[in-house]
Design an enzyme around this catalytic site. Structure first.
Site, PDB file in Angstrom:
ATOM      1  N   CYS A  86       0.837  -1.199   0.000  1.00 61.48           N
ATOM      2  CA  CYS A  86       0.000   0.000   0.000  1.00 61.48           C
ATOM      3  C   CYS A  86       0.876   1.255   0.000  1.00 61.48           C
ATOM      4  CB  CYS A  86      -0.987  -0.041   1.168  1.00 61.48           C
ATOM      5  SG  CYS A  86      -2.397   1.090   0.975  1.00 61.48           S
ATOM      6  N   HIS A 203      -3.564  -5.648   0.937  1.00 62.30           N
ATOM      7  CA  HIS A 203      -2.901  -5.909   2.209  1.00 62.30           C
ATOM      8  C   HIS A 203      -2.875  -7.403   2.539  1.00 62.30           C
ATOM      9  CE1 HIS A 203      -2.544  -1.761   3.859  1.00 62.30           C
ATOM     10  NE2 HIS A 203      -3.548  -1.523   3.023  1.00 62.30           N
ATOM     11  N   GLU A 205      -1.134  -8.811   4.840  1.00 61.74           N
ATOM     12  CA  GLU A 205      -1.049  -8.993   6.295  1.00 61.74           C
ATOM     13  C   GLU A 205      -2.422  -9.021   6.955  1.00 61.74           C
ATOM     14  OE1 GLU A 205      -1.167  -4.489   5.895  1.00 61.74           O
ATOM     15  OE2 GLU A 205      -0.523  -6.233   4.723  1.00 61.74           O
TER      16      GLU A 205
END
Length: 232
Positions: A86, A203, A205
């Site tokens: 990002c 994302h 994660e």
């Protein structure tokens, strides 16, 4: 393997990444403050999402000049893995570690959603645990996530197989309708020519813990970890 996560004033996904690398993968992890220039103990660098330096001037424009990022540049030049997620992707394009730029979303709105991605290459260090053509689902949260590059750069990315992820529908079809932000060629993630620097807007994660209902993103971290361990 030791992960280093760069932390800027305004970073807000750094702890999410640390949870994946330290707690889920059980790897040594160090938070690297933006003024820290010593990365000698780090094997894999992650530049996380957020709003580095408040996104003043433009996203990633100030962060590129931090002491930590100068060391990240050297780390990348040595062929070591660097992941930009990002805002991290935005920083890496500002530094020219990755080609192109991230501009305002097509409809000029911040988007917070979950999207489908198609894995375009499964032989990179970041995607080797996926299969080519696999459809995965990851969250996005950005206002300036539309990937832009000139025609020659886009052609080079395609020819050199540097496009790793494209936005698609849940069935894996790439179309304007499956493009959430107006990225050219539906590009969601790319790597550099050397294959050791990754930039992606979604994302991973945030899709790594089974408690969140998906581990599609964990596979990316497992891929780069496997490569790094093989080089020891």
């Amino acid at each position: 393997m030791k992960f280093g996560i760069v932390v800027f004033p305004g970073s807000n996904c750094d702890r999410d990444v640390a949870y994946v690398t330290r707690d889920l993968l059980q790897q040594p992890t160090r938070m690297v403050w933006h003024e820290d220039s010593d990365l000698s103990d780090i094997d894999i660098v992650v530049v996380p999402g957020g709003f580095s330096y408040g996104d003043y001037l433009r996203c990633g424009a100030i962060a590129q000049f931090s002491p930590a990022m100068r060391s990240v540049h050297e780390h990348a030049q040595q062929g070591k893995p660097v992941m930009g997620i990002c805002n991290g992707f935005q920083v890496l394009t500002e530094m020219k570690l990755l080609p192109g730029a991230l501009v305002r979303n097509r409809d000029l709105h911040f988007i917070c959603d979950r999207v489908s991605l198609r894995v375009e290459q499964a032989d990179s260090i970041f995607t080797q645990q996926y299969t080519k053509g696999q459809t995965i689902s990851l969250p996005i949260a950005h206002g300036e996530g539309s990937y832009y590059a000139d025609a020659d750069t886009l052609a080079s990315l395609e020819d050199r197989q540097q496009i790793l992820f494209r936005y698609c529908d849940p069935q894996g079809s790439v179309s304007p309708q499956s493009n959430p932000n107006g990225s050219l060629e539906n590009i969601a993630g790319i790597c550099n020519r050397g294959g050791n620097v990754l930039g992606m807007m979604p994302h991973p994660e945030r899709a790594s813990d089974p408690l969140l209902g998906s581990t599609d993103g964990l596979t990316l971290f497992e891929s780069v970890l496997k490569t790094a361990l093989a080089l020891v």
